[in-house]
Design an enzyme around this catalytic site. Sequence first.
Site, PDB file in Angstrom:
ATOM      1  CG  ASP A   1     -39.576  -2.052  69.525  1.00  0.00           C
ATOM      2  OD1 ASP A   1     -39.293  -3.122  70.105  1.00  0.00           O
ATOM      3  OD2 ASP A   1     -39.330  -1.856  68.327  1.00  0.00           O
TER       4      ASP A   1
ATOM      5  CG  ASP B   1     -40.652  -5.535  67.565  1.00  0.00           C
ATOM      6  OD1 ASP B   1     -40.376  -4.558  66.865  1.00  0.00           O
ATOM      7  OD2 ASP B   1     -40.009  -5.851  68.591  1.00  0.00           O
TER       8      ASP B   1
ATOM      9  CG  ASP C   1     -41.271  -1.479  65.142  1.00  0.00           C
ATOM     10  OD1 ASP C   1     -41.510  -0.264  65.031  1.00  0.00           O
ATOM     11  OD2 ASP C   1     -40.133  -1.937  65.378  1.00  0.00           O
TER      12      ASP C   1
HETATM   13  N1  CTP Z   1     -35.874  -6.918  62.252  1.00  0.00           N
HETATM   14  C1  CTP Z   1     -35.958  -7.356  60.958  1.00  0.00           C
HETATM   15  N2  CTP Z   1     -36.201  -6.467  59.952  1.00  0.00           N
HETATM   16  C2  CTP Z   1     -36.372  -5.161  60.234  1.00  0.00           C
HETATM   17  C3  CTP Z   1     -36.301  -4.700  61.556  1.00  0.00           C
HETATM   18  C4  CTP Z   1     -36.060  -5.624  62.559  1.00  0.00           C
HETATM   19  O1  CTP Z   1     -35.804  -8.529  60.694  1.00  0.00           O
HETATM   20  N3  CTP Z   1     -36.616  -4.323  59.242  1.00  0.00           N
HETATM   21  C5  CTP Z   1     -35.603  -7.890  63.302  1.00  0.00           C
HETATM   22  C6  CTP Z   1     -34.414  -7.488  64.135  1.00  0.00           C
HETATM   23  O2  CTP Z   1     -33.240  -8.026  63.599  1.00  0.00           O
HETATM   24  C7  CTP Z   1     -34.763  -8.055  65.486  1.00  0.00           C
HETATM   25  C8  CTP Z   1     -36.284  -8.121  65.501  1.00  0.00           C
HETATM   26  O3  CTP Z   1     -36.697  -7.906  64.166  1.00  0.00           O
HETATM   27  O4  CTP Z   1     -34.231  -9.335  65.583  1.00  0.00           O
HETATM   28  C9  CTP Z   1     -36.891  -7.134  66.419  1.00  0.00           C
HETATM   29  O5  CTP Z   1     -36.298  -5.868  66.253  1.00  0.00           O
HETATM   30  P1  CTP Z   1     -36.136  -4.820  67.418  1.00  0.00           P
HETATM   31  O6  CTP Z   1     -37.466  -4.388  67.889  1.00  0.00           O
HETATM   32  O7  CTP Z   1     -35.235  -3.758  66.928  1.00  0.00           O
HETATM   33  O8  CTP Z   1     -35.313  -5.596  68.543  1.00  0.00           O
HETATM   34  P2  CTP Z   1     -35.751  -6.522  69.749  1.00  0.00           P
HETATM   35  O9  CTP Z   1     -34.965  -7.759  69.602  1.00  0.00           O
HETATM   36  O10 CTP Z   1     -37.229  -6.662  69.813  1.00  0.00           O
HETATM   37  O11 CTP Z   1     -35.220  -5.758  71.040  1.00  0.00           O
HETATM   38  P3  CTP Z   1     -35.814  -4.424  71.722  1.00  0.00           P
HETATM   39  O12 CTP Z   1     -36.353  -4.820  73.033  1.00  0.00           O
HETATM   40  O13 CTP Z   1     -34.632  -3.527  71.834  1.00  0.00           O
HETATM   41  O14 CTP Z   1     -36.849  -3.868  70.818  1.00  0.00           O
HETATM   42 MN    MN Z   2     -38.445  -4.944  69.702  1.00  0.00          MN
HETATM   43 MN    MN Z   3     -38.839  -3.065  66.698  1.00  0.00          MN
HETATM   44 MN    MN Z   4     -34.747  -2.000  69.463  1.00  0.00          MN
END
Ligand code: CTP
Ligand code: MN
Ligand code: MN
Ligand code: MN
Length: 376
Positions: A205, A207, A300
Amino acid sequence: ESEVPLFTASKVSQYSCQRKTTLNNCNKKFTDAFEIMAENYEFKENEVFCLEFLRAASVLKCLPFPVTRMKDIQGLPCMGDQVRDVIEEIIEDGESSRAKDVLNDERYKSFKQFTSVFGVGVKTSEKWFRMGLRTLEEVKADKTLKLSKMQRAGFLYYEDLVSFVSKAEADAVSLIVKNTVCTFLPDALVTITGGFRRGKKIGHDIDFLITNPGPREDDELLHKVVDLWKKQGLLLYCDIIESTFVKEQIPSREVDAMDHFQKCFAILKLYTPSIDNSSYNTSKKCDMAEVKDWKAIRVDLVITPFEQYAYALLGWTGSRQFGRDLRRYATHERKMMLDNHALYDKRKVIHMRKIPKQRNELHPCCVLMLRILWDE
Ligand code: CTP
Ligand code: MN
Ligand code: MN
Ligand code: MN
Protein backbone atom coordinates in the site's frame (compact mmCIF):
# COMPACT_ATOMS: atom_id res chain seq x y z
CA GLU A 1 44.61 -10.41 0.82
CA SER A 2 41.45 -8.48 1.51
CA GLU A 3 40.83 -7.43 5.04
CA VAL A 4 38.01 -9.14 6.92
CA PRO A 5 35.79 -6.43 8.38
CA LEU A 6 35.72 -6.43 12.14
CA PHE A 7 32.49 -7.83 13.45
CA THR A 8 31.77 -8.59 17.08
CA ALA A 9 28.64 -10.64 17.62
CA SER A 10 28.41 -9.70 21.29
CA LYS A 11 28.21 -6.04 20.29
CA VAL A 12 25.05 -6.60 18.26
CA SER A 13 22.20 -4.98 20.20
CA GLN A 14 19.02 -6.92 20.90
CA TYR A 15 17.12 -3.78 19.75
CA SER A 16 16.81 -3.22 16.02
CA CYS A 17 16.74 0.55 16.62
CA GLN A 18 20.33 0.24 17.88
CA ARG A 19 21.55 -1.71 14.88
CA LYS A 20 22.68 -0.58 11.48
CA THR A 21 20.82 -2.48 8.78
CA THR A 22 20.71 -2.01 5.04
CA LEU A 23 18.13 -3.31 2.56
CA ASN A 24 20.81 -5.76 1.37
CA ASN A 25 20.04 -9.00 3.21
CA CYS A 26 22.69 -11.71 2.83
CA ASN A 27 20.84 -14.22 4.98
CA LYS A 28 17.62 -14.39 3.02
CA LYS A 29 17.41 -18.18 3.07
CA PHE A 30 17.29 -18.06 6.87
CA THR A 31 15.08 -15.00 7.24
CA ASP A 32 12.54 -16.32 4.69
CA ALA A 33 12.18 -19.49 6.77
CA PHE A 34 11.86 -17.45 9.99
CA GLU A 35 9.18 -15.27 8.44
CA ILE A 36 7.17 -18.33 7.41
CA MET A 37 7.46 -19.70 10.96
CA ALA A 38 6.47 -16.30 12.41
CA GLU A 39 3.46 -16.00 10.12
CA ASN A 40 2.27 -19.47 11.07
CA TYR A 41 2.49 -18.52 14.77
CA GLU A 42 0.64 -15.28 13.98
CA PHE A 43 -2.15 -17.38 12.42
CA LYS A 44 -2.18 -19.42 15.63
CA GLU A 45 -2.22 -16.19 17.67
CA ASN A 46 0.96 -17.24 19.44
CA GLU A 47 2.53 -13.81 19.83
CA VAL A 48 5.55 -14.98 21.85
CA PHE A 49 6.81 -17.47 19.26
CA CYS A 50 5.86 -15.17 16.42
CA LEU A 51 8.00 -12.36 17.86
CA GLU A 52 10.85 -14.77 18.60
CA PHE A 53 11.18 -15.56 14.88
CA LEU A 54 10.63 -11.95 13.75
CA ARG A 55 13.36 -10.72 16.11
CA ALA A 56 15.74 -13.42 14.90
CA ALA A 57 15.04 -12.47 11.27
CA SER A 58 15.72 -8.84 12.07
CA VAL A 59 19.08 -9.74 13.70
CA LEU A 60 20.26 -11.85 10.74
CA LYS A 61 19.29 -9.03 8.36
CA CYS A 62 21.87 -6.76 9.98
CA LEU A 63 24.79 -9.17 9.53
CA PRO A 64 27.32 -8.03 6.90
CA PHE A 65 28.06 -11.67 5.95
CA PRO A 66 26.07 -14.84 5.19
CA VAL A 67 25.87 -17.36 8.03
CA THR A 68 27.55 -20.63 7.03
CA ARG A 69 28.42 -22.26 10.36
CA MET A 70 26.72 -22.34 13.76
CA LYS A 71 29.82 -20.55 15.05
CA ASP A 72 28.76 -17.48 13.03
CA ILE A 73 25.74 -16.86 15.25
CA GLN A 74 27.61 -17.36 18.54
CA GLY A 75 27.01 -14.44 20.87
CA LEU A 76 24.20 -12.93 18.77
CA PRO A 77 21.04 -11.83 20.59
CA CYS A 78 17.60 -13.37 19.95
CA MET A 79 18.93 -16.79 18.91
CA GLY A 80 16.62 -19.07 20.92
CA ASP A 81 16.50 -22.88 20.68
CA GLN A 82 13.74 -22.97 18.05
CA VAL A 83 15.64 -20.44 15.95
CA ARG A 84 18.94 -22.30 16.26
CA ASP A 85 17.28 -25.56 15.20
CA VAL A 86 16.02 -23.93 12.01
CA ILE A 87 19.43 -22.36 11.29
CA GLU A 88 21.25 -25.63 11.90
CA GLU A 89 18.98 -27.48 9.51
CA ILE A 90 19.35 -24.88 6.78
CA ILE A 91 23.15 -24.97 7.14
CA GLU A 92 23.13 -28.77 6.85
CA ASP A 93 20.37 -29.44 4.31
CA GLY A 94 19.98 -26.10 2.56
CA GLU A 95 16.36 -25.86 3.73
CA SER A 96 14.22 -26.09 6.83
CA SER A 97 11.90 -29.08 7.13
CA ARG A 98 9.83 -27.17 9.72
CA ALA A 99 9.27 -24.25 7.37
CA LYS A 100 8.50 -26.69 4.57
CA ASP A 101 5.93 -28.46 6.75
CA VAL A 102 4.29 -25.10 7.44
CA LEU A 103 4.10 -24.30 3.71
CA ASN A 104 2.34 -27.63 3.14
CA ASP A 105 0.06 -27.29 6.14
CA GLU A 106 -3.62 -27.04 5.20
CA ARG A 107 -4.49 -24.51 7.88
CA TYR A 108 -1.52 -22.29 6.97
CA LYS A 109 -2.34 -22.45 3.26
CA SER A 110 -5.97 -21.47 3.87
CA PHE A 111 -5.07 -18.63 6.26
CA LYS A 112 -2.48 -17.37 3.78
CA GLN A 113 -5.16 -17.15 1.08
CA PHE A 114 -7.84 -15.69 3.33
CA THR A 115 -5.63 -12.99 4.85
CA SER A 116 -4.49 -11.92 1.39
CA VAL A 117 -7.93 -10.31 1.03
CA PHE A 118 -8.15 -6.68 2.20
CA GLY A 119 -10.34 -6.67 5.32
CA VAL A 120 -9.73 -10.29 6.26
CA GLY A 121 -7.58 -10.92 9.33
CA VAL A 122 -6.76 -13.88 11.53
CA LYS A 123 -10.16 -13.80 13.29
CA THR A 124 -12.20 -14.01 10.09
CA SER A 125 -9.85 -16.65 8.66
CA GLU A 126 -10.32 -18.74 11.79
CA LYS A 127 -14.09 -18.50 11.41
CA TRP A 128 -14.03 -19.50 7.75
CA PHE A 129 -11.59 -22.34 8.39
CA ARG A 130 -13.81 -23.70 11.17
CA MET A 131 -16.75 -23.59 8.77
CA GLY A 132 -14.80 -25.99 6.59
CA LEU A 133 -13.82 -23.42 3.97
CA ARG A 134 -10.32 -23.90 2.57
CA THR A 135 -9.87 -21.74 -0.52
CA LEU A 136 -10.96 -18.28 -1.72
CA GLU A 137 -13.06 -19.96 -4.41
CA GLU A 138 -15.00 -21.76 -1.67
CA VAL A 139 -15.43 -18.50 0.24
CA LYS A 140 -16.70 -16.70 -2.87
CA ALA A 141 -19.08 -19.57 -3.66
CA ASP A 142 -20.60 -19.53 -0.16
CA LYS A 143 -23.56 -17.20 -0.48
CA THR A 144 -24.52 -17.51 3.19
CA LEU A 145 -21.42 -15.58 4.33
CA LYS A 146 -21.95 -12.00 5.40
CA LEU A 147 -18.98 -10.01 4.18
CA SER A 148 -18.13 -6.56 5.52
CA LYS A 149 -17.99 -3.58 3.17
CA MET A 150 -14.20 -3.73 3.45
CA GLN A 151 -14.09 -7.43 2.54
CA ARG A 152 -16.41 -6.91 -0.42
CA ALA A 153 -14.01 -4.27 -1.72
CA GLY A 154 -11.17 -6.70 -0.99
CA PHE A 155 -12.70 -9.35 -3.25
CA LEU A 156 -13.80 -6.86 -5.89
CA TYR A 157 -10.28 -5.46 -6.41
CA TYR A 158 -8.42 -8.59 -5.34
CA GLU A 159 -6.12 -9.00 -8.35
CA ASP A 160 -4.98 -5.37 -8.29
CA LEU A 161 -4.48 -5.32 -4.53
CA VAL A 162 -2.34 -8.49 -4.33
CA SER A 163 -0.04 -7.24 -7.07
CA PHE A 164 2.69 -5.03 -5.64
CA VAL A 165 2.60 -1.25 -5.73
CA SER A 166 5.64 0.10 -7.58
CA LYS A 167 7.67 3.17 -6.68
CA ALA A 168 6.37 4.86 -9.85
CA GLU A 169 2.78 4.21 -8.77
CA ALA A 170 3.60 5.51 -5.29
CA ASP A 171 4.97 8.72 -6.84
CA ALA A 172 1.88 9.11 -9.03
CA VAL A 173 -0.47 8.66 -6.06
CA SER A 174 1.71 10.99 -4.01
CA LEU A 175 1.08 13.77 -6.55
CA ILE A 176 -2.68 13.18 -6.42
CA VAL A 177 -2.72 13.24 -2.61
CA LYS A 178 -0.57 16.40 -2.44
CA ASN A 179 -2.64 18.23 -5.05
CA THR A 180 -5.93 17.36 -3.41
CA VAL A 181 -4.81 18.20 0.12
CA CYS A 182 -3.32 21.51 -1.03
CA THR A 183 -6.54 22.66 -2.69
CA PHE A 184 -7.99 22.79 0.84
CA LEU A 185 -4.88 23.57 2.92
CA PRO A 186 -2.13 25.13 0.78
CA ASP A 187 0.50 24.95 3.55
CA ALA A 188 -0.17 21.36 4.54
CA LEU A 189 2.75 18.95 4.75
CA VAL A 190 2.12 15.65 2.96
CA THR A 191 4.77 12.99 3.54
CA ILE A 192 5.01 9.49 2.19
CA THR A 193 5.76 7.03 5.02
CA GLY A 194 5.77 3.25 5.43
CA GLY A 195 7.95 1.02 3.29
CA PHE A 196 8.49 3.61 0.55
CA ARG A 197 10.03 6.03 3.06
CA ARG A 198 12.43 3.24 4.05
CA GLY A 199 13.59 3.06 0.45
CA LYS A 200 11.72 -0.08 -0.57
CA LYS A 201 11.04 -0.41 -4.30
CA ILE A 202 7.67 -2.14 -3.86
CA GLY A 203 4.89 -2.14 -1.26
CA HIS A 204 1.45 -3.46 -0.40
CA ASP A 205 0.00 0.00 0.00
CA ILE A 206 1.08 3.64 0.15
CA ASP A 207 1.08 5.43 3.49
CA PHE A 208 0.82 9.21 3.95
CA LEU A 209 1.07 11.53 6.92
CA ILE A 210 -0.68 14.87 6.65
CA THR A 211 -0.15 17.78 9.01
CA ASN A 212 -0.68 21.52 8.95
CA PRO A 213 2.20 23.58 10.40
CA GLY A 214 0.05 26.68 10.71
CA PRO A 215 -2.21 27.50 13.64
CA ARG A 216 -5.19 26.21 11.72
CA GLU A 217 -6.40 22.68 12.33
CA ASP A 218 -9.09 21.30 10.10
CA ASP A 219 -11.04 18.27 11.29
CA GLU A 220 -12.91 18.32 8.01
CA LEU A 221 -9.84 18.07 5.77
CA LEU A 222 -9.94 14.29 5.37
CA HIS A 223 -13.66 14.38 4.61
CA LYS A 224 -13.14 17.13 2.03
CA VAL A 225 -10.34 15.17 0.36
CA VAL A 226 -12.32 11.94 0.01
CA ASP A 227 -15.45 13.81 -1.06
CA LEU A 228 -13.52 15.42 -3.89
CA TRP A 229 -12.12 12.05 -4.96
CA LYS A 230 -15.64 10.63 -4.88
CA LYS A 231 -16.79 13.43 -7.20
CA GLN A 232 -13.83 12.80 -9.49
CA GLY A 233 -14.61 9.09 -9.57
CA LEU A 234 -11.24 8.21 -8.06
CA LEU A 235 -12.46 6.66 -4.83
CA LEU A 236 -13.17 2.92 -4.90
CA TYR A 237 -13.38 2.42 -1.13
CA CYS A 238 -12.87 4.47 1.99
CA ASP A 239 -13.23 4.00 5.72
CA ILE A 240 -12.60 7.08 7.86
CA ILE A 241 -11.69 6.47 11.49
CA GLU A 242 -12.19 9.56 13.64
CA SER A 243 -9.52 10.59 16.13
CA THR A 244 -9.77 8.94 19.55
CA PHE A 245 -6.91 10.91 21.04
CA VAL A 246 -7.29 11.91 24.69
CA LYS A 247 -4.63 14.22 26.10
CA GLU A 248 -4.52 12.64 29.58
CA GLN A 249 -4.01 9.17 28.23
CA ILE A 250 -0.53 7.63 28.64
CA PRO A 251 0.90 5.38 25.92
CA SER A 252 -0.33 1.82 25.80
CA ARG A 253 1.95 -0.99 26.94
CA GLU A 254 0.88 -3.25 24.12
CA VAL A 255 3.51 -4.33 21.60
CA ASP A 256 1.44 -3.22 18.62
CA ALA A 257 -0.99 -0.64 19.90
CA MET A 258 -3.03 1.28 17.35
CA ASP A 259 -2.62 5.02 17.49
CA HIS A 260 -5.41 7.56 17.96
CA PHE A 261 -5.05 9.73 14.87
CA GLN A 262 -7.86 10.47 12.48
CA LYS A 263 -7.15 8.24 9.49
CA CYS A 264 -8.55 6.75 6.36
CA PHE A 265 -8.02 3.33 4.81
CA ALA A 266 -8.82 3.86 1.15
CA ILE A 267 -8.65 2.24 -2.26
CA LEU A 268 -7.89 4.70 -5.03
CA LYS A 269 -8.37 4.30 -8.75
CA LEU A 270 -5.05 5.11 -10.41
CA TYR A 271 -5.29 5.64 -14.15
CA THR A 272 -2.41 3.94 -15.91
CA PRO A 273 -0.75 5.52 -18.95
CA SER A 274 -3.09 4.18 -21.62
CA ILE A 275 -2.23 1.52 -24.10
CA ASP A 276 -2.29 3.16 -27.51
CA ASN A 277 -5.75 2.46 -28.87
CA SER A 278 -5.96 5.48 -31.17
CA SER A 279 -6.33 3.22 -34.21
CA TYR A 280 -9.63 2.01 -32.81
CA ASN A 281 -10.98 5.48 -32.24
CA THR A 282 -11.45 6.02 -35.95
CA SER A 283 -13.44 2.85 -36.55
CA LYS A 284 -17.18 3.46 -36.76
CA LYS A 285 -18.33 0.68 -34.49
CA CYS A 286 -15.81 -0.57 -32.00
CA ASP A 287 -17.12 -3.64 -30.20
CA MET A 288 -13.73 -4.38 -28.75
CA ALA A 289 -13.93 -5.33 -25.06
CA GLU A 290 -13.35 -2.34 -22.83
CA VAL A 291 -9.71 -2.05 -21.84
CA LYS A 292 -9.19 -1.52 -18.11
CA ASP A 293 -6.95 1.51 -17.93
CA TRP A 294 -6.66 1.80 -14.15
CA LYS A 295 -5.37 -0.06 -11.12
CA ALA A 296 -6.87 -0.21 -7.62
CA ILE A 297 -4.31 0.92 -5.02
CA ARG A 298 -4.50 0.75 -1.23
CA VAL A 299 -3.75 4.08 0.39
CA ASP A 300 -3.53 4.98 4.09
CA LEU A 301 -3.96 8.64 5.04
CA VAL A 302 -3.16 9.75 8.58
CA ILE A 303 -3.86 13.27 9.92
CA THR A 304 -1.67 14.45 12.79
CA PRO A 305 -1.55 17.63 14.88
CA PHE A 306 1.72 19.40 14.07
CA GLU A 307 3.19 18.97 17.57
CA GLN A 308 2.83 15.18 17.33
CA TYR A 309 4.06 14.95 13.76
CA ALA A 310 7.62 13.79 14.63
CA TYR A 311 6.34 10.85 16.67
CA ALA A 312 3.79 9.94 14.04
CA LEU A 313 6.47 10.03 11.35
CA LEU A 314 8.72 7.79 13.40
CA GLY A 315 5.93 5.29 14.05
CA TRP A 316 4.50 5.24 10.54
CA THR A 317 7.89 4.95 8.84
CA GLY A 318 8.25 1.50 10.36
CA SER A 319 9.29 -1.17 9.97
CA ARG A 320 6.93 -2.76 12.48
CA GLN A 321 9.86 -4.51 14.12
CA PHE A 322 11.82 -1.25 14.31
CA GLY A 323 8.84 0.40 16.01
CA ARG A 324 8.36 -2.44 18.46
CA ASP A 325 12.03 -2.32 19.40
CA LEU A 326 12.03 1.47 19.73
CA ARG A 327 9.18 1.18 22.23
CA ARG A 328 10.91 -1.69 24.03
CA TYR A 329 14.13 0.31 24.14
CA ALA A 330 12.33 3.35 25.53
CA THR A 331 10.64 1.25 28.23
CA HIS A 332 13.53 -0.94 29.36
CA GLU A 333 16.63 1.15 28.70
CA ARG A 334 15.32 4.67 29.23
CA LYS A 335 12.36 4.15 31.60
CA MET A 336 10.26 6.12 29.16
CA MET A 337 7.18 5.34 27.13
CA LEU A 338 6.85 5.88 23.43
CA ASP A 339 3.90 5.77 21.10
CA ASN A 340 2.94 7.51 17.85
CA HIS A 341 1.88 10.63 19.80
CA ALA A 342 4.60 11.35 22.33
CA LEU A 343 7.57 10.20 24.36
CA TYR A 344 7.01 10.14 28.12
CA ASP A 345 9.40 10.10 31.00
CA LYS A 346 8.00 7.49 33.38
CA ARG A 347 10.23 8.60 36.29
CA LYS A 348 8.70 12.02 36.05
CA VAL A 349 5.27 10.43 36.19
CA ILE A 350 6.24 8.50 39.32
CA HIS A 351 7.74 11.63 40.96
CA MET A 352 4.63 13.59 40.27
CA ARG A 353 2.52 10.65 41.47
CA LYS A 354 -0.10 11.55 38.98
CA ILE A 355 -0.62 11.53 35.30
CA PRO A 356 0.08 15.01 33.95
CA LYS A 357 -2.73 16.93 32.32
CA GLN A 358 -0.90 17.59 29.10
CA ARG A 359 0.92 14.77 27.36
CA ASN A 360 3.41 17.26 26.00
CA GLU A 361 4.44 18.52 29.45
CA LEU A 362 6.50 15.42 29.98
CA HIS A 363 9.00 15.05 27.27
CA PRO A 364 9.06 17.51 24.42
CA CYS A 365 11.10 15.71 21.81
CA CYS A 366 14.13 13.52 21.77
CA VAL A 367 13.13 10.59 19.65
CA LEU A 368 14.72 11.82 16.48
CA MET A 369 18.20 11.77 17.96
CA LEU A 370 18.01 7.98 17.75
CA ARG A 371 19.69 6.53 14.74
CA ILE A 372 17.03 5.61 12.24
CA LEU A 373 18.20 2.73 10.16
CA TRP A 374 15.60 0.30 9.03
CA ASP A 375 15.59 -3.45 9.07
CA GLU A 376 13.63 -4.43 5.97
N1 CTP B 1 1.67 1.60 11.76
C1 CTP B 1 1.42 2.28 12.92
N2 CTP B 1 0.14 2.40 13.38
C2 CTP B 1 -0.88 1.87 12.68
C3 CTP B 1 -0.64 1.18 11.49
C4 CTP B 1 0.67 1.07 11.04
O1 CTP B 1 2.34 2.76 13.56
N3 CTP B 1 -2.11 2.02 13.14
C5 CTP B 1 3.05 1.47 11.30
C6 CTP B 1 3.42 0.03 11.06
O2 CTP B 1 3.96 -0.53 12.22
C7 CTP B 1 4.42 0.15 9.94
C8 CTP B 1 4.06 1.44 9.22
O3 CTP B 1 3.15 2.11 10.07
O4 CTP B 1 5.69 0.25 10.49
C9 CTP B 1 3.47 1.21 7.88
O5 CTP B 1 2.50 0.20 7.93
P1 CTP B 1 2.19 -0.78 6.74
O6 CTP B 1 1.67 -0.02 5.59
O7 CTP B 1 1.32 -1.85 7.26
O8 CTP B 1 3.59 -1.48 6.42
P2 CTP B 1 4.80 -1.09 5.49
O9 CTP B 1 6.00 -1.14 6.34
O10 CTP B 1 4.54 0.19 4.77
O11 CTP B 1 4.89 -2.29 4.44
P3 CTP B 1 3.91 -2.61 3.21
O12 CTP B 1 4.70 -2.40 1.98
O13 CTP B 1 3.54 -4.03 3.41
O14 CTP B 1 2.74 -1.71 3.30
MN1 MN C 1 2.69 0.47 3.78
MN1 MN D 1 -0.38 0.91 5.53
MN1 MN E 1 1.13 -3.86 4.88
